[in-house]
Design a protein around this motif. Structure first.
Motif, PDB file in Angstrom:
ATOM      1  N   SER A  18       1.005  -1.383  -0.095  1.00  0.00           N
ATOM      2  CA  SER A  18      -0.105  -0.427   0.380  1.00  0.00           C
ATOM      3  C   SER A  18       0.931   0.663   0.149  1.00  0.00           C
ATOM      4  CB  SER A  18      -0.813  -0.211   0.998  1.00  0.00           C
ATOM      5  OG  SER A  18      -0.424  -0.175   2.793  1.00  0.00           O
ATOM      6  N   LEU A  19       2.110   1.113   0.493  1.00  0.00           N
ATOM      7  CA  LEU A  19       2.861   1.985   0.752  1.00  0.00           C
ATOM      8  C   LEU A  19       3.686   2.465  -0.882  1.00  0.00           C
ATOM      9  CD1 LEU A  19       4.532   2.103   4.090  1.00  0.00           C
ATOM     10  CD2 LEU A  19       2.810   3.793   3.512  1.00  0.00           C
ATOM     11  N   LEU A  20       4.452   1.573  -1.686  1.00  0.00           N
ATOM     12  CA  LEU A  20       4.508   2.219  -2.961  1.00  0.00           C
ATOM     13  C   LEU A  20       3.572   2.500  -3.642  1.00  0.00           C
ATOM     14  CD1 LEU A  20       6.783  -1.405  -2.249  1.00  0.00           C
ATOM     15  CD2 LEU A  20       7.112   1.024  -3.077  1.00  0.00           C
ATOM     16  N   LYS A  21       2.306   1.733  -3.620  1.00  0.00           N
ATOM     17  CA  LYS A  21       0.773   1.551  -4.281  1.00  0.00           C
ATOM     18  C   LYS A  21       0.433   3.422  -4.517  1.00  0.00           C
ATOM     19  CE  LYS A  21      -1.521  -2.188  -5.332  1.00  0.00           C
ATOM     20  NZ  LYS A  21      -2.107  -2.960  -4.409  1.00  0.00           N
ATOM     21  N   SER A  22       0.836   3.934  -2.892  1.00  0.00           N
ATOM     22  CA  SER A  22       0.664   5.215  -2.588  1.00  0.00           C
ATOM     23  C   SER A  22       1.920   6.657  -3.879  1.00  0.00           C
ATOM     24  CB  SER A  22       0.532   5.431  -1.621  1.00  0.00           C
ATOM     25  OG  SER A  22       1.673   5.875  -0.535  1.00  0.00           O
ATOM     26  N   VAL A  83      12.704  -5.990 -11.959  1.00  0.00           N
ATOM     27  CA  VAL A  83      12.500  -6.679 -12.993  1.00  0.00           C
ATOM     28  C   VAL A  83      11.558  -5.519 -13.798  1.00  0.00           C
ATOM     29  CG1 VAL A  83      12.972  -8.129 -14.687  1.00  0.00           C
ATOM     30  CG2 VAL A  83      14.000  -8.197 -12.420  1.00  0.00           C
ATOM     31  N   SER A  84       9.924  -6.149 -13.620  1.00  0.00           N
ATOM     32  CA  SER A  84       8.858  -5.398 -15.012  1.00  0.00           C
ATOM     33  C   SER A  84       9.069  -3.916 -14.249  1.00  0.00           C
ATOM     34  CB  SER A  84       7.939  -6.580 -14.678  1.00  0.00           C
ATOM     35  OG  SER A  84       7.110  -6.761 -12.955  1.00  0.00           O
ATOM     36  N   GLY A  85       8.724  -3.327 -13.130  1.00  0.00           N
ATOM     37  CA  GLY A  85       8.582  -2.242 -12.320  1.00  0.00           C
ATOM     38  C   GLY A  85       7.153  -2.596 -12.005  1.00  0.00           C
ATOM     39  N   HIS A  86       6.553  -3.693 -11.059  1.00  0.00           N
ATOM     40  CA  HIS A  86       5.315  -3.723 -10.860  1.00  0.00           C
ATOM     41  C   HIS A  86       5.213  -5.037  -9.403  1.00  0.00           C
ATOM     42  CE1 HIS A  86       3.157  -3.912 -14.708  1.00  0.00           C
ATOM     43  NE2 HIS A  86       4.014  -4.553 -15.119  1.00  0.00           N
ATOM     44  N   LEU A  87       6.214  -4.101  -7.969  1.00  0.00           N
ATOM     45  CA  LEU A  87       6.382  -4.159  -7.290  1.00  0.00           C
ATOM     46  C   LEU A  87       5.831  -3.829  -6.096  1.00  0.00           C
ATOM     47  CD1 LEU A  87       8.679  -5.477  -5.390  1.00  0.00           C
ATOM     48  CD2 LEU A  87       9.380  -3.510  -4.825  1.00  0.00           C
ATOM     49  N   PRO A  88       4.539  -3.242  -6.531  1.00  0.00           N
ATOM     50  CA  PRO A  88       3.310  -2.768  -5.720  1.00  0.00           C
ATOM     51  C   PRO A  88       2.098  -3.498  -6.270  1.00  0.00           C
ATOM     52  CG  PRO A  88       3.865  -0.964  -6.684  1.00  0.00           C
ATOM     53  CD  PRO A  88       5.116  -1.920  -7.288  1.00  0.00           C
ATOM     54  N   GLU A  89       2.773  -4.594  -6.594  1.00  0.00           N
ATOM     55  CA  GLU A  89       1.133  -4.805  -7.612  1.00  0.00           C
ATOM     56  C   GLU A  89       1.648  -6.799  -7.002  1.00  0.00           C
ATOM     57  OE1 GLU A  89       2.251  -3.651  -9.591  1.00  0.00           O
ATOM     58  OE2 GLU A  89       0.763  -1.709 -10.058  1.00  0.00           O
ATOM     59  N   VAL A  93       0.454  -8.967  -4.169  1.00  0.00           N
ATOM     60  CA  VAL A  93       0.121 -10.744  -4.186  1.00  0.00           C
ATOM     61  C   VAL A  93       0.734 -11.752  -3.638  1.00  0.00           C
ATOM     62  CG1 VAL A  93       0.493 -12.561  -5.747  1.00  0.00           C
ATOM     63  CG2 VAL A  93      -0.646 -10.481  -6.987  1.00  0.00           C
ATOM     64  N   ILE A  94       1.059 -10.966  -3.095  1.00  0.00           N
ATOM     65  CA  ILE A  94       2.237 -11.903  -1.555  1.00  0.00           C
ATOM     66  C   ILE A  94       1.046 -12.175  -0.870  1.00  0.00           C
ATOM     67  CG2 ILE A  94       4.170 -12.150  -0.054  1.00  0.00           C
ATOM     68  CD1 ILE A  94       6.080 -11.466  -2.775  1.00  0.00           C
ATOM     69  N   ALA A  95       1.143 -10.221  -0.197  1.00  0.00           N
ATOM     70  CA  ALA A  95       0.363 -10.837   1.198  1.00  0.00           C
ATOM     71  C   ALA A  95      -1.052 -11.647   1.363  1.00  0.00           C
ATOM     72  CB  ALA A  95       0.130  -8.753   1.010  1.00  0.00           C
ATOM     73  N   ASP A  96      -1.716 -11.392  -0.180  1.00  0.00           N
ATOM     74  CA  ASP A  96      -2.921 -12.473  -0.620  1.00  0.00           C
ATOM     75  C   ASP A  96      -3.275 -13.836  -0.115  1.00  0.00           C
ATOM     76  OD1 ASP A  96      -4.152  -9.897  -0.829  1.00  0.00           O
ATOM     77  OD2 ASP A  96      -4.117 -10.026  -3.200  1.00  0.00           O
ATOM     78  N   TYR A  97      -1.486 -14.702  -0.875  1.00  0.00           N
ATOM     79  CA  TYR A  97      -0.690 -15.664  -1.238  1.00  0.00           C
ATOM     80  C   TYR A  97      -0.947 -16.169   1.278  1.00  0.00           C
ATOM     81  CZ  TYR A  97       2.375 -19.529  -0.475  1.00  0.00           C
ATOM     82  OH  TYR A  97       2.967 -20.390  -0.636  1.00  0.00           O
ATOM     83  N   LEU A  98      -0.095 -15.127   1.390  1.00  0.00           N
ATOM     84  CA  LEU A  98       0.649 -14.893   2.675  1.00  0.00           C
ATOM     85  C   LEU A  98      -0.772 -15.306   3.401  1.00  0.00           C
ATOM     86  CD1 LEU A  98       3.817 -13.244   3.513  1.00  0.00           C
ATOM     87  CD2 LEU A  98       3.355 -16.243   3.537  1.00  0.00           C
ATOM     88  N   GLU A  99      -2.365 -14.610   3.446  1.00  0.00           N
ATOM     89  CA  GLU A  99      -3.403 -14.584   4.066  1.00  0.00           C
ATOM     90  C   GLU A  99      -3.873 -15.768   4.017  1.00  0.00           C
ATOM     91  OE1 GLU A  99      -6.474 -10.934   5.341  1.00  0.00           O
ATOM     92  OE2 GLU A  99      -5.301 -10.875   3.393  1.00  0.00           O
TER      93      GLU A  99
END
Length: 191
Positions: A18-22, A83-89, A93-99
């Motif tokens: 969320s901080l990176l997305k902001s 590499v792709s520039g989609h670190l926030p997304e 995905v990692i947060a959703d996976y761990l949840e």
């Protein structure tokens, strides 16, 4: 050795995403996360992330160092996000996976609770007639031997897995390994 719970990792990746997305940059995001109260060990690791980012290293290089604690999947997603520039997304995905993993482990523990309670009640109630016919010493002897057998088998399974299975599962899926150990401990040592 660093130990932090699955909930702390979920919180870390949710806040990171969320901080990176902001629109906050990587360094300010890591500085903010380091100031959060995420326990005693996670800020130490975040400090290494921040130091690597200040030196111009890729974040995935430091994540790779802690692959045992984060797992291969999150490390690979961080690498691909850089590499792709989609670190926030990817962090989301990692947060959703761990949840989802946390929910699965919780459902497993809740699902095991009822049969375990019934098993213990069965062991306590079945020899109840012995209490009235032969006395309390005979009753407690029967109950104690059954519990001793049950917990002995549980301890053997736990020790076997810890001695012979841990080297196979710790590096690959440490979260699942710790989850299995907690289930075995809950089943055979707590109830």
């Amino acid at each position: 050795m660093y130990i932090f719970t699955l909930k702390k990792k979920i919180l870390f990746f949710q806040q990171f995403a969320s901080l990176l997305k902001s629109g906050l940059g990587l360094l300010p995001t890591l500085e903010h996360l380091q100031r959060q109260s995420l326990g005693p060990t996670l800020p130490v690791i975040i400090n290494e992330f921040r130091a690597a980012a200040q030196q111009g290293q890729q974040l995935s290089v430091v994540f790779k160092k802690y692959e045992l604690y984060f797992g291969k999947f999150p490390v690979a997603l961080i690498r691909s996000g850089e590499v792709s520039g989609h670190l926030p997304e990817n962090a989301q995905v990692i947060a959703d996976y761990l949840e989802d993993l946390h929910k699965s482990i919780s459902r497993l523990l809740v699902g095991l609770a009822s049969p375990l309670i019934l098993l213990h009640l069965f062991i306590l109630i079945m020899p109840a007639a012995t209490f009235f016919t032969s006395g309390p010493i005979a009753y407690f002897t029967q109950v104690f031997t059954k519990f001793l057998l049950l917990y002995g088998i549980g301890a053997m399974i736990y020790l076997w897995f810890d001695l012979y299975g841990s080297h196979k599962y710790r590096p690959k899926d440490y979260i699942l390994y710790r989850g299995f150990r907690r289930v075995v401990l809950l089943v055979f040592f707590v109830l």
